[in-house]
Design an enzyme around this catalytic site. Structure first.
Site, PDB file in Angstrom:
ATOM      1  N   HIS A 160     -36.158  17.939 -16.832  1.00  0.00           N
ATOM      2  CA  HIS A 160     -36.031  19.346 -16.420  1.00  0.00           C
ATOM      3  C   HIS A 160     -34.773  19.600 -15.596  1.00  0.00           C
ATOM      4  O   HIS A 160     -34.361  20.739 -15.445  1.00  0.00           O
ATOM      5  CB  HIS A 160     -37.276  19.759 -15.615  1.00  0.00           C
ATOM      6  CG  HIS A 160     -38.503  19.860 -16.473  1.00  0.00           C
ATOM      7  ND1 HIS A 160     -38.972  21.053 -16.954  1.00  0.00           N
ATOM      8  CD2 HIS A 160     -39.325  18.907 -16.975  1.00  0.00           C
ATOM      9  CE1 HIS A 160     -40.045  20.832 -17.702  1.00  0.00           C
ATOM     10  NE2 HIS A 160     -40.280  19.530 -17.725  1.00  0.00           N
ATOM     11  N   ASP A 373     -28.149  23.339 -11.631  1.00  0.00           N
ATOM     12  CA  ASP A 373     -29.553  23.605 -11.948  1.00  0.00           C
ATOM     13  C   ASP A 373     -29.783  23.241 -13.407  1.00  0.00           C
ATOM     14  O   ASP A 373     -28.959  23.583 -14.257  1.00  0.00           O
ATOM     15  CB  ASP A 373     -29.857  25.096 -11.726  1.00  0.00           C
ATOM     16  CG  ASP A 373     -31.250  25.336 -11.168  1.00  0.00           C
ATOM     17  OD1 ASP A 373     -32.146  24.525 -11.470  1.00  0.00           O
ATOM     18  OD2 ASP A 373     -31.438  26.329 -10.446  1.00  0.00           O
TER      19      ASP A 373
END
Ligand code: GDG
Length: 464
Positions: A160, A373
């Site tokens: 992720h 991110d």
């Protein structure tokens, strides 16, 4: 269809309400529910007796077609595996923050040992045709541990968070072992093509392996350490229609009405993040400070609201960030506040997803400025929550995985606070036509790649 086994650090147990569980947990639970399956992982509990002989086996629960099996961690495992190696070594490493890495051999050994113990407990629960899907950086070595115990099932892994460039990864003692273990999977999914390229580079130049296939088309092949496996980018999405629905409902909620009334017609800039140093929150505050300094016409006309629930409060770097933000809030408000206007509203608390969606809808600007991110779901949620007729503007860091898809955003460099302030100014003054066309282009992407598409794409690739 073969049973699905999902492994993730935190398991959303049946008693946890889905409205609190978040989009990913909901999507995984749906996948398990539709074909039957097992969800295995950490219970979230820390327990002195977790490795006592009579407590070693997982605790089970069942709801519908989904079986849950969870293990506790001992206090030492929790510290070494979770707080130290996962969250104070791998997390800063993968977010390109070498200066924040805190490495020690005991926590590395602890990380490997927890992976070995979890593999040991998972093996007896597996059936020969199960398809196994392991999530995130806590469990990179899990497939290798399962293989060592004779497991031959299909095993997929989805990361992720970003996968770092080889020069950055090489700063981790033990990086060779970590990548070798990663190659025990059959399919590795990343958020973006940038992450795919980073692992490919490592395989080519550090591991002496080969890379072929269509990397951009999510159909790459790598051969290394005597194994061959597939890699690809599977950018995670959100439940777009559900967010549209929640935003409409949330906009009519008592909270959003109170928010709107309190703003007395001022524009709202919103930031929503777990309180994490990867999210670029201080840079965002600095940018707002610049805006008010350089563009006095916005004073008294704009409010910046940052929602930042405390996260990983036991890790030192997170406490430091909290102090920094407390100071910045005081500095900006001290300098610019008027008796009837406070520029920054900074809240260390969480709201329901519906309330958040209502707040997003009311905000003229979604301000999302991570320094790195994997994806950043807030950016996507903000877009999905807008009023089609009068949408707000997304200001988005180029270092969020979401920037590859959200091209209708104002894409910014979060390290440049003055440029961020200019983007804010542009967003606050953007004509409605431009806002609409930018929003429509992003909404089309969100409708074409929902979290359900993401999950189905990954699983069909894993099964193929
Ligand atoms: C990792 C990767 C990747 C936040 N405040 C509240 C609240 N949230 C929800 C948001 C969003 C989620 O938390 C945060 O997701 P992000 O994607 O922004 O970030 P991470 O937690 O770092 O997640 C990331 C993600 O995994 C998925 O693959 O995108 O890159 O780092 O959904 O809405 N939710 C509620 N109240 C809050 O106050 N209910």
């Amino acid at each position: 269809m073969a049973r699905l086994v999902v492994v993730s650090n935190r398991v959303a147990m049946p008693r946890e309400r889905l409205s609190r569980a978040g989009g990913l947990a909901v999507a995984l639970r749906e996948a398990l529910q539709s074909q039957g399956g097992l969800w295995f992982g950490w219970s979230g509990e820390v327990n002195e007796q977790a490795t006592a002989p009579d407590r070693l086996a997982p605790r089970h629960a069942r709801q519908g077609r989904v079986e849950y099996a969870v293990l506790d961690l001992t206090p030492e495992e929790h510290r070494q595996f979770y707080l130290e190696f996962a969250n104070a070594t791998l997390w800063p490493l993968c977010h390109y923050r070498l200066g924040l890495i805190n490495f020690n051999r005991a926590s590395w050994e602890g990380y490997l040992a927890v992976n070995a113990r979890f593999a040991e407990q998972l093996v007896p629960l597996l059936r020969p045709d199960d398809v196994i899907w392991i999530h995130d950086y806590h469990f990179i070595p899990l497939a290798a541990e399962l293989r060592r115990r004779g497991v031959q099932n299909r095993i997929g892994f989805f990361l992720h968070i970003p996968f770092p460039a080889p020069e950055v990864l090489a700063a981790l003692p033990g990086h060779e072992r970590l990548v070798r273990d990663l190659c025990a999977y059959d399919l590795i999914g990343f958020q973006t093509i940038g992450d795919v390229r980073a692992l490919s580079e490592y395989i080519l130049h550090e591991a002496g392996g080969t890379v072929s296939g269509d990397l951009d088309g999510a159909d790459g092949h790598i051969t290394a350490y005597g194994r061959s496996l597939r890699i690809g980018a599977f950018p995670i999405g959100i439940d777009t229609e559900e967010f549209v629905r929640m935003a409409v409902a949330g906009a009519g909620s008592a909270e959003t009405r109170r928010l709107t009334e309190s703003l007395v017609g001022r524009s709202l800039v919103i930031g929503v993040d777990r309180l994490d140093y990867s999210k670029g929150i201080p840079q965002r505050f600095e940018a707002f400070h610049h805006l008010l300094g350089a563009r006095p016409e916005h004073r008294g006309k704009v409010t910046f609201m940052q929602i930042a629930p405390i996260s990983r409060g036991e890790v030192a770097q997170y406490r430091k960030l909290r102090n920094e933000l407390d100071g910045l809030t005081g500095r900006i408000n001290g300098k610019f506040a008027e008796f009837d206007w406070v520029p920054v509203r900074y809240l260390n608390k969480a709201f329901s997803r519906e309330t958040l969606a209502g707040f997003y809808r009311h905000a003229r600007v979604g301000f999302v400025t991570p320094l790195r991110d994997g994806m950043n779901l807030v950016a996507k949620e903000y877009v999905a929550s807008q009023d089609p007729d009068d949408p707000g503007v997304l200001v988005l860091s180029r270092f969020a995985g979401a920037a590859r898809e959200m091209q209708g955003a104002l894409i910014v460099n979060p390290y440049d606070s003055e440029a961020l302030a200019e983007a804010l100014d542009r967003a606050l003054t953007m004509p409605r036509d431009e806002r609409r066309s930018r929003w429509e282009s992003m909404m089309a992407v969100l409708r074409a790649n929902t979290i359900t598409h993401w999950r189905e794409r990954f699983l069909s690739q894993l099964r193929a």
